[in-house]
Design a protein around this motif. Sequence first.
Motif, mmCIF file in Angstrom:
data_model
loop_
_atom_site.group_PDB
_atom_site.id
_atom_site.type_symbol
_atom_site.label_atom_id
_atom_site.label_comp_id
_atom_site.label_asym_id
_atom_site.label_seq_id
_atom_site.Cartn_x
_atom_site.Cartn_y
_atom_site.Cartn_z
ATOM 1 N N GLU A 144 0.817 -1.218 0.000
ATOM 2 C CA GLU A 144 0.000 0.000 0.000
ATOM 3 C C GLU A 144 0.848 1.264 0.000
ATOM 4 O OE1 GLU A 144 -3.293 0.450 -0.430
ATOM 5 O OE2 GLU A 144 -3.304 -1.700 -0.869
ATOM 6 N N ASP A 145 1.980 1.258 0.717
ATOM 7 C CA ASP A 145 2.857 2.434 0.727
ATOM 8 C C ASP A 145 3.373 2.738 -0.671
ATOM 9 O OD1 ASP A 145 2.567 2.940 3.407
ATOM 10 O OD2 ASP A 145 4.427 1.953 4.013
ATOM 11 N N THR A 146 3.764 1.692 -1.393
ATOM 12 C CA THR A 146 4.270 1.874 -2.751
ATOM 13 C C THR A 146 3.167 2.375 -3.678
ATOM 14 O OG1 THR A 146 5.930 0.139 -2.457
ATOM 15 C CG2 THR A 146 5.378 0.737 -4.713
ATOM 16 N N ILE A 147 1.975 1.832 -3.528
ATOM 17 C CA ILE A 147 0.843 2.280 -4.344
ATOM 18 C C ILE A 147 0.579 3.766 -4.115
ATOM 19 C CG2 ILE A 147 -1.669 2.113 -4.628
ATOM 20 C CD1 ILE A 147 -1.393 -0.915 -4.212
ATOM 21 N N GLU A 148 0.529 4.181 -2.851
ATOM 22 C CA GLU A 148 0.251 5.589 -2.545
ATOM 23 C C GLU A 148 1.365 6.486 -3.063
ATOM 24 O OE1 GLU A 148 -2.640 6.826 -1.451
ATOM 25 O OE2 GLU A 148 -3.207 4.736 -1.765
ATOM 26 N N ARG A 149 2.605 6.015 -2.965
ATOM 27 C CA ARG A 149 3.726 6.815 -3.464
ATOM 28 C C ARG A 149 3.616 7.012 -4.969
ATOM 29 N NH1 ARG A 149 8.965 5.206 -5.217
ATOM 30 N NH2 ARG A 149 8.493 3.063 -4.620
ATOM 31 N N ARG A 150 3.236 5.946 -5.671
ATOM 32 C CA ARG A 150 3.160 6.057 -7.129
ATOM 33 C C ARG A 150 1.931 6.856 -7.579
ATOM 34 N NH1 ARG A 150 5.708 0.367 -9.444
ATOM 35 N NH2 ARG A 150 7.645 0.521 -8.221
ATOM 36 N N VAL A 151 0.852 6.782 -6.808
ATOM 37 C CA VAL A 151 -0.299 7.639 -7.101
ATOM 38 C C VAL A 151 0.101 9.099 -6.946
ATOM 39 C CG1 VAL A 151 -2.550 8.393 -6.240
ATOM 40 C CG2 VAL A 151 -2.097 5.954 -6.549
ATOM 41 N N SER A 152 0.796 9.422 -5.854
ATOM 42 C CA SER A 152 1.246 10.805 -5.632
ATOM 43 C C SER A 152 2.159 11.271 -6.753
ATOM 44 C CB SER A 152 1.977 10.905 -4.289
ATOM 45 O OG SER A 152 1.107 10.638 -3.220
ATOM 46 N N ALA A 153 3.021 10.370 -7.217
ATOM 47 C CA ALA A 153 3.948 10.723 -8.288
ATOM 48 C C ALA A 153 3.203 11.023 -9.586
ATOM 49 C CB ALA A 153 4.949 9.591 -8.507
ATOM 50 N N ARG A 154 2.196 10.214 -9.914
ATOM 51 C CA ARG A 154 1.434 10.446 -11.151
ATOM 52 C C ARG A 154 0.628 11.733 -11.064
ATOM 53 N NH1 ARG A 154 -0.627 4.464 -13.314
ATOM 54 N NH2 ARG A 154 1.408 3.452 -13.071
ATOM 55 N N LEU A 155 0.066 11.998 -9.896
ATOM 56 C CA LEU A 155 -0.671 13.251 -9.728
ATOM 57 C C LEU A 155 0.271 14.442 -9.868
ATOM 58 C CD1 LEU A 155 -3.043 12.306 -6.765
ATOM 59 C CD2 LEU A 155 -3.677 12.641 -9.164
ATOM 60 N N ALA A 156 1.485 14.309 -9.338
ATOM 61 C CA ALA A 156 2.462 15.392 -9.447
ATOM 62 C C ALA A 156 2.828 15.643 -10.906
ATOM 63 C CB ALA A 156 3.706 15.052 -8.634
ATOM 64 N N ARG A 157 2.915 14.575 -11.703
ATOM 65 C CA ARG A 157 3.225 14.737 -13.126
ATOM 66 C C ARG A 157 2.167 15.563 -13.837
ATOM 67 N NH1 ARG A 157 3.227 9.189 -15.636
ATOM 68 N NH2 ARG A 157 3.626 10.388 -17.543
ATOM 69 N N GLN A 158 0.929 15.486 -13.370
ATOM 70 C CA GLN A 158 -0.162 16.195 -14.041
ATOM 71 C C GLN A 158 -0.110 17.709 -13.843
ATOM 72 O OE1 GLN A 158 -3.853 14.253 -13.006
ATOM 73 N NE2 GLN A 158 -3.266 12.334 -13.963
ATOM 74 N N GLU A 159 0.839 18.162 -13.026
ATOM 75 C CA GLU A 159 1.062 19.602 -12.904
ATOM 76 C C GLU A 159 1.518 20.204 -14.229
ATOM 77 O OE1 GLU A 159 0.610 21.939 -10.427
ATOM 78 O OE2 GLU A 159 -0.637 20.307 -9.654
ATOM 79 N N ILE A 160 1.941 19.327 -15.152
ATOM 80 C CA ILE A 160 2.363 19.809 -16.467
ATOM 81 C C ILE A 160 1.234 20.568 -17.163
ATOM 82 C CG2 ILE A 160 1.666 17.729 -17.751
ATOM 83 C CD1 ILE A 160 4.250 18.022 -19.372
ATOM 84 N N PHE A 161 -0.025 20.257 -16.825
ATOM 85 C CA PHE A 161 -1.164 20.936 -17.447
ATOM 86 C C PHE A 161 -1.313 22.377 -16.940
ATOM 87 C CE2 PHE A 161 -2.458 16.440 -17.867
ATOM 88 C CZ PHE A 161 -2.620 16.398 -19.238
ATOM 89 N N ASN A 162 -0.667 22.686 -15.819
ATOM 90 C CA ASN A 162 -0.743 24.033 -15.257
ATOM 91 C C ASN A 162 0.490 24.866 -15.576
ATOM 92 O OD1 ASN A 162 -3.202 23.340 -13.954
ATOM 93 N ND2 ASN A 162 -2.068 22.378 -12.289
ATOM 94 N N ARG A 163 1.417 24.280 -16.330
ATOM 95 C CA ARG A 163 2.678 24.952 -16.627
ATOM 96 C C ARG A 163 2.485 26.014 -17.708
ATOM 97 N NH1 ARG A 163 7.011 20.995 -18.745
ATOM 98 N NH2 ARG A 163 6.824 22.134 -20.696
ATOM 99 N N TRP A 164 3.279 27.068 -17.617
ATOM 100 C CA TRP A 164 3.275 28.087 -18.663
ATOM 101 C C TRP A 164 4.710 28.509 -18.958
ATOM 102 C CZ3 TRP A 164 -0.352 29.324 -21.966
ATOM 103 C CH2 TRP A 164 -0.132 30.410 -22.812
ATOM 104 N N PRO A 165 5.125 28.562 -20.222
ATOM 105 C CA PRO A 165 4.282 28.276 -21.393
ATOM 106 C C PRO A 165 3.864 26.810 -21.434
ATOM 107 C CG PRO A 165 6.567 28.547 -22.043
ATOM 108 C CD PRO A 165 6.505 28.924 -20.603
#
Length: 283
Positions: A144-165
């Motif tokens: 479960e710790d690994t699952i939560e860590r990887r979920v957090s990592a994927r969510l962090a990657r989605q910050e790319i949609f808020n990047r500018w340019p």
Amino acid sequence: MTQDEAVVGESGNRAEDEPGSGVMIAFGRQLKLLRMRSGLDRAEFGKLVGYAAQSVASFEQGRRIPQPVFIDKADEVLDAGGLLKVLKEEVARAQYPAFFRDAARLETEALELLLFAVSAVPGLLQTEDYMRALLRMRRPLLDEDTIERRVSARLARQEIFNRWPAPLMSFVIEEQVLRKPFGGSSVLRGVLEHLLFVGQKRNVEIQAMPIAHEDNAGVDGPFTLITRKSGEQVAYVEVQGRSILMTDRDEVRSVAARYGIIRSQALTPRESLGFIEKLLGDL
């Protein structure tokens, strides 16, 4: 494989892939030393940085990867003079499986991302429920710790949609991916609704490749094309826990040409959003 293709590594339950190893142990020990030097117990320190004592303990023991905002705050509260901040980039890399770390770094600096998906919705487009459903189906089982860590990592990657340019992003997704009920119909509904939302962004194009189309240049499997700030383009391929970064110009040019053909064979972005809406209506 050519000499210019770099084998990044393999996935699995190796020590370097899991929490409590490498850079995370070093960061945790440094954090604990600085906290104790300041005469603070975990509860006191936690109040100052806005985290529970239990979370602080997880950071210090290397079991949980802190977000950049925590590292910045901790450095200031503990008057660390940048000793924690200097590890921020390495800590961020540690949140990903070893085989994906180089690709994750390239992704953060991309001017353009082109992705062809054949087995699951790409991580950048996944919902949190969809992420957990996929990770819980992994074999060997992930804790479960690994699952939560990887979920957090994927969510962090989605910050790319808020990047500018904003980087230009194109996704071609096989129809069977859009029909697979990973986690159940409610999870599938959620991710399809999310695709419709993200597909409205001006810098994002989502295209569906219908099963009924006779022509499909993507028979060799999934891949990602990344264009860096320098203008250099690289290709990333991942399968069965192995990943390859292709940098040879001729190889990458061939993959890029293939992607262009795949896009031309898929539904247009407008048609694809209508196609996804229809799939939603059928659920």
